[in-house]
Design a protein around this motif. Structure first.
Motif, mmCIF file in Angstrom:
data_model
loop_
_atom_site.group_PDB
_atom_site.id
_atom_site.type_symbol
_atom_site.label_atom_id
_atom_site.label_comp_id
_atom_site.label_asym_id
_atom_site.label_seq_id
_atom_site.Cartn_x
_atom_site.Cartn_y
_atom_site.Cartn_z
ATOM 1 N N ILE A 106 39.047 -2.713 -94.918
ATOM 2 C CA ILE A 106 39.190 -1.524 -95.741
ATOM 3 C C ILE A 106 40.123 -0.565 -95.032
ATOM 4 N N SER A 107 41.004 0.070 -95.815
ATOM 5 C CA SER A 107 41.953 1.025 -95.256
ATOM 6 C C SER A 107 42.148 2.162 -96.243
ATOM 7 N N ALA A 108 42.313 3.372 -95.705
ATOM 8 C CA ALA A 108 42.480 4.540 -96.564
ATOM 9 C C ALA A 108 42.963 5.708 -95.721
ATOM 10 N N PRO A 109 43.545 6.731 -96.369
ATOM 11 C CA PRO A 109 43.919 7.936 -95.623
ATOM 12 C C PRO A 109 42.684 8.760 -95.275
ATOM 13 N N LEU A 110 42.743 9.409 -94.138
ATOM 14 C CA LEU A 110 41.696 10.345 -93.732
ATOM 15 C C LEU A 110 42.152 11.787 -93.917
ATOM 16 N N ILE A 111 43.416 12.046 -93.586
ATOM 17 C CA ILE A 111 43.989 13.386 -93.751
ATOM 18 C C ILE A 111 45.350 13.228 -94.420
ATOM 19 N N GLY A 112 45.373 13.396 -95.729
ATOM 20 C CA GLY A 112 46.628 13.351 -96.469
ATOM 21 C C GLY A 112 47.480 12.157 -96.110
ATOM 22 N N ASP A 113 48.759 12.439 -95.822
ATOM 23 C CA ASP A 113 49.672 11.387 -95.395
ATOM 24 C C ASP A 113 49.926 11.442 -93.895
ATOM 25 N N SER A 114 48.945 12.011 -93.138
ATOM 26 C CA SER A 114 49.096 12.161 -91.687
ATOM 27 C C SER A 114 48.202 11.226 -90.889
ATOM 28 N N VAL A 115 47.010 10.922 -91.391
ATOM 29 C CA VAL A 115 46.052 10.103 -90.643
ATOM 30 C C VAL A 115 45.427 9.078 -91.594
ATOM 31 N N ALA A 116 45.459 7.810 -91.182
ATOM 32 C CA ALA A 116 44.843 6.739 -91.962
ATOM 33 C C ALA A 116 44.071 5.821 -91.022
ATOM 34 N N PHE A 117 43.108 5.084 -91.583
ATOM 35 C CA PHE A 117 42.310 4.169 -90.768
ATOM 36 C C PHE A 117 42.281 2.796 -91.418
ATOM 37 N N ARG A 118 41.919 1.795 -90.620
ATOM 38 C CA ARG A 118 41.628 0.455 -91.119
ATOM 39 C C ARG A 118 40.474 -0.109 -90.308
ATOM 40 N N LEU A 119 39.503 -0.677 -91.000
ATOM 41 C CA LEU A 119 38.369 -1.338 -90.353
ATOM 42 C C LEU A 119 38.291 -2.761 -90.871
ATOM 43 N N SER A 120 38.284 -3.728 -89.952
ATOM 44 C CA SER A 120 38.297 -5.147 -90.314
ATOM 45 C C SER A 120 37.157 -5.865 -89.591
ATOM 46 N N VAL A 121 36.472 -6.729 -90.319
ATOM 47 C CA VAL A 121 35.313 -7.439 -89.780
ATOM 48 C C VAL A 121 35.381 -8.906 -90.196
ATOM 49 N N ALA A 122 34.969 -9.787 -89.306
ATOM 50 C CA ALA A 122 34.831 -11.212 -89.635
ATOM 51 C C ALA A 122 33.585 -11.752 -88.955
ATOM 52 N N ASP A 123 32.788 -12.501 -89.705
ATOM 53 C CA ASP A 123 31.577 -13.108 -89.152
ATOM 54 C C ASP A 123 31.508 -14.550 -89.641
ATOM 55 N N THR A 124 31.405 -15.488 -88.690
ATOM 56 C CA THR A 124 31.467 -16.915 -89.011
ATOM 57 C C THR A 124 30.320 -17.652 -88.342
ATOM 58 N N HIS A 125 29.735 -18.573 -89.066
ATOM 59 C CA HIS A 125 28.699 -19.447 -88.480
ATOM 60 C C HIS A 125 28.859 -20.855 -89.037
ATOM 61 N N ARG A 126 28.673 -21.836 -88.146
ATOM 62 C CA ARG A 126 28.666 -23.238 -88.550
ATOM 63 C C ARG A 126 27.704 -24.004 -87.655
ATOM 64 N N ASP A 127 26.897 -24.886 -88.250
ATOM 65 C CA ASP A 127 26.001 -25.732 -87.464
ATOM 66 C C ASP A 127 26.807 -26.796 -86.729
ATOM 67 N N GLY A 128 26.162 -27.480 -85.803
ATOM 68 C CA GLY A 128 26.860 -28.401 -84.927
ATOM 69 C C GLY A 128 27.247 -29.711 -85.586
ATOM 70 N N PHE A 129 28.374 -30.266 -85.140
ATOM 71 C CA PHE A 129 28.830 -31.576 -85.593
ATOM 72 C C PHE A 129 28.176 -32.703 -84.785
ATOM 73 N N LEU A 130 27.648 -32.382 -83.595
ATOM 74 C CA LEU A 130 27.089 -33.394 -82.693
ATOM 75 C C LEU A 130 25.566 -33.277 -82.642
ATOM 76 N N TYR A 131 24.930 -34.386 -82.202
ATOM 77 C CA TYR A 131 23.471 -34.404 -82.074
ATOM 78 C C TYR A 131 23.103 -34.855 -80.668
ATOM 79 N N ASN A 132 22.143 -34.162 -80.071
ATOM 80 C CA ASN A 132 21.631 -34.500 -78.743
ATOM 81 C C ASN A 132 20.179 -34.958 -78.880
ATOM 82 N N PRO A 133 19.912 -36.274 -78.825
ATOM 83 C CA PRO A 133 18.539 -36.754 -79.009
ATOM 84 C C PRO A 133 17.600 -36.344 -77.875
ATOM 85 N N THR A 134 18.148 -36.103 -76.694
ATOM 86 C CA THR A 134 17.292 -35.696 -75.574
ATOM 87 C C THR A 134 16.615 -34.360 -75.858
ATOM 88 N N LYS A 135 17.356 -33.455 -76.480
ATOM 89 C CA LYS A 135 16.803 -32.138 -76.800
ATOM 90 C C LYS A 135 16.456 -31.991 -78.283
#
Length: 763
Positions: free
Chosen positions: A169-198
């Motif tokens: 998300i991005s937008a001005p904070l003060i007219g055409d003088s100050v602007a911000f951007r906030l970016s987020v990413a969150d990723t999850h994936r289960d494992g491709f491998l298997y460990n029978p010992t554990k």
């Protein structure tokens, strides 16, 4: 059709404006350097948000990752060989994110957030990029704050428990003088491998990244961009899988104390020797966890006919691994890891001409400081005595190794100061000559200490038994302490000549000389190895063609190069005859050479249809390397071999990619045009070797991967729903193969077929 082609070419031109090559905004087709630029749209089409994924779009780029810290990046076969990372040595490919150099490759292995584009510059870039770019540079640019309100969001679900959320998300904070951007990413994936010992999955992936920006523009001539970011990544990895076993040397002699003999003696059978069962077998903890965070500030000030730029940054990187050092369910090597606490500061100042002049120029200065505090741990369990010391009396062997642990500390520190300048003389509107120089003064120093922290009491042994047990411990982990350092001065340079045959056809030739700073061997060293490693010097010759044809609907670029490196820095894995263990350190190879051809082709017959292809031929070899480490299958012939004339590790001779994008309007909905679209791509790599000894057991067969996406979207991209699949044919392939002296072969296998559904929105 002609109007459609013109529209398509306009879109393509807007996507390939680059800033990194000569520190000014230029159309990529006007720059006499071999560059691949990937736009945000190109990355989204494949869902590529890490460097390991991006390599499949750039044939000359190779990324091998044992884990984030131990990641090797090559461009045109050069950069770093396939080996574990040494804290005292830098990669030959420089990585920059928002104009900030990242001192460790591991810092770049998080998910990349809210990208504008990625530029891969091939060949030495020492004049303007400077530090450690003898093989090339990867310049990553994120989207800047906007004074027009923006929002983009993306949600994905898939198999293997995959889910990802990305937003900005991005937008001005003060007219055409100050602007911000906030970016987020969150990723999850289960494992491709298997460990029978554990009874657990492994090779999973969990990543969270957040980036906040503030853009301040007190006037039209002054802008200040402040960036703060934080990323955290957790993986239950590395869990090695076995790819096979060999019990005999190539001449037919039996390997003494081979893997089969040891496992038979221990009464152990590996869970699987088929790597594509995706089953590993480890009893000790394993993880690849890290945090990366930093702040930076860029000031751009236009002063009449010149522009002043200042870039200041401080970064942190915390690496917290755990490894099972024997890759089995036996408690042999229960710890084998090196954690890091890396800190860096950089400051760059540039003054450059603006506009188009007879002479366009840039001058500047650069300072870089880095310290990498390393904390190593190696521990042995109850199965170690029987595994390593079968001929030693059990009472001594158990006292020596069962429960024994050694730790180490290291702290390589770098201080680098450089001044540089580059100018382009526009001799005529068609002919230009560019030259540049960079002088670098660098100081490196560091200390290594190794000490014992755990072990069974030797008080109950006889004096002879106690001395023997202590001697064994010192063979495996000698108590060591030393300090080393050096100062280095180097000069890098570039000269290139470009000629516009027509407004849309550029031919060029260039010569560049680069330097990669020396290294520090801060590890347990054999007596014959120096703690300092000499710097690399690189000479690169290149000729190229850049062209756009048929109303710019076709783009064809071609480059041929010849690169020679003296004192090539590489990791060596060598057998220590005293302890029977392998020791890794860094050293110089007298000379290596890489030569080849890169080609890129794209054709956009209309705004609804686009085809692209890229190919690379790379011939990279050792010109002189007479004392290379011996391959495991020939260790009975001596500890060294002659690899002169052999191919460098990790370098496929042929690579290519093919891609197609198609869209078709299918109607209107709520007054907006709706499109059905599809994307497909294929990337192929020929065979390559992944060992520093050129072992035949490390030959990775060539492979090709198919990816596809089909979706429906609003023509204005306000929403987009797609179904995608990666590795469509479920191709089984290796990333690396690693043979050991006792005859086991472990592997990192490529990802299986995965699929998912993605919903995107932009406002």
């Amino acid at each position: 059709m002609q109007d459609d082609a013109a529209s398509a070419s306009t879109v393509l031109d807007a996507a390939i404006v680059v800033t990194a090559s000569r520190r000014r905004e230029e159309n990529i087709q006007d720059v006499p350097i071999a560059i691949t630029a990937l736009s945000a749209e190109a990355l989204e089409r494949r869902g590529d948000y890490t460097l390991s994924q991006i390599q499949h779009q750039v044939p000359t780029l190779q990324v091998f990752s044992f884990n984030p810290r131990n990641t090797n990046i090559n461009i045109r076969g050069l950069g770093s060989n396939v080996a574990l990372t040494n804290d005292g040595l830098e990669n030959g490919v420089g990585i920059y994110i928002d104009n900030v150099y990242y001192g460790r490759v591991g810092q770049s292995q998080f998910d990349l957030v809210d990208l504008q584009q990625i530029e891969v510059l091939r060949g030495p870039q020492g004049t303007l990029f400077g530090k450690n770019t003898t093989s090339g540079a990867i310049n990553i640019t994120s989207r800047a704050p906007s004074f027009d309100p923006e929002f983009s969001g993306e949600a994905t679900i898939g198999d293997y428990g995959y889910h990802q959320v990305r937003g900005s998300i991005s937008a001005p904070l003060i007219g055409d003088s100050v602007a911000f951007r906030l970016s987020v990413a969150d990723t999850h994936r289960d494992g491709f491998l298997y460990n029978p010992t554990k009874n657990t999955r492994a090779q999973d992936y969990d990543n969270f990244s957040i980036r906040g920006q503030l853009l301040v523009k007190p006037s039209e001539d002054l802008s200040i961009r402040l960036i703060g970011d934080f990323s955290r990544q957790k993986q239950n990895h590395i869990l090695n899988v076995f790819a096979g076993v060999f019990d005999k040397y190539d001449n037919g002699a039996t390997i003494p104390e081979n893997f089969t003999a040891r496992t038979t003696r221990a009464g152990y059978t590996p869970a699987s020797l088929n790597p594509f069962d995706r089953i590993g077998d480890s009893d000790s903890p394993y993880q690849s966890n890290m945090d990366g965070y930093g702040v930076s500030g860029q000031v751009d000030w236009k002063l009449d006919k010149v522009a002043l730029t200042s870039i200041t940054s401080y970064r942190w990187w915390d690496w917290n691994p755990a490894n099972d050092g024997d890759s089995t369910a036996l408690p042999i090597v229960t710890k084998a890891q090196q954690s890091n606490r890396q800190r860096q500061f950089s400051q760059e100042l540039r003054l450059a001409s603006t506009g188009k002049n007879t002479v366009d120029w840039v001058i500047g200065g650069y300072y870089f400081w880095q310290i990498i505090r390393g904390y190593g741990k190696v521990g042995y369990g109850s199965a170690a005595p029987n595994w390593f010391l079968p001929t030693v009396p059990a009472v001594v062997a158990n006292a020596a190794l069962n429960g024994f642990e050694s730790n180490s500390t290291s702290n390589p520190e770098t201080k680098s100061l450089a001044v540089f300048g580059q100018a382009t003389w526009n001799i005529t509107p068609e002919l230009s000559l560019t030259g540049g120089l960079r002088y670098t003064h660098e100081k490196k120093q560091g200390t290594f200490e190794q000490f014992h922290v755990n072990g069974a009491s030797l008080a109950g042994l006889t004096p002879i038994q106690a001395a023997t047990a202590l001697g064994i411990r010192n063979q495996y982990a000698p108590i060591t302490s030393y300090t080393t350092g050096f100062t280095d001065n180097s000069l890098s340079g570039l000269i290139s000549l470009g000629y516009k045959v027509t407004p849309d056809v550029l031919v060029y030739g260039s010569y560049s000389r680069g330097n990669k700073s020396g290294g520090l061997n801060l590890t347990q060293l054999p007596a014959w190895v120096r703690p300092e490693v000499d710097p690399e010097t690189v000479n690169n010759f290149e000729v190229g063609l850049k062209s756009q044809l048929f109303n710019r609907s076709v783009t064809f670029n071609l480059a041929g190069y010849w690169t020679e490196i003296n004192d090539y820095q590489t990791a060596i894995l060598e057998l220590d005859n005293t302890s029977g263990r392998f020791i890794q350190y860094i050293a110089n190879i007298p000379k290596v050479r890489s030569r080849g051809i890169d080609a890129d082709l794209s054709w956009a017959p209309s705004k609804f249809l686009n085809f692209s292809a890229s190919a690379a031929y790379t011939d990279a070899k050792y010109v002189k390397y007479t004392n290379a480490p011996q391959a495991p299958e020939n260790l009975n012939l001596g500890a060294v071999q002659n690899l002169t004339g052999k191919t460098l590790p990790g370098v496929p001779k042929f690579t290519y990619t093919l891609a197609a994008d198609v869209a078709q309007p299918i109607g209107d909905w709520q007054g907006r045009s709706i499109e059905l679209y599809g994307h497909a791509d294929y990337s192929h790599r020929s065979s390559f070797n992944t060992s520093s000894s050129n072992s035949r057991y490390a030959d990775v067969p060539g492979y090709g991967l198919v990816n596809a996406r089909i979706g429906i979207r609003d023509a204005d991209a306000r929403w987009d729903l797609s179904v995608w699949v990666k590795n469509l044919t479920d191709k089984n392939y290796f990333q690396t193969l690693s043979p050991a002296a006792q005859g086991s072969i472990t592997a990192l296998v490529g990802d299986p077929r995965t699929w998912g559904v993605t919903l995107r929105t932009k406002l």
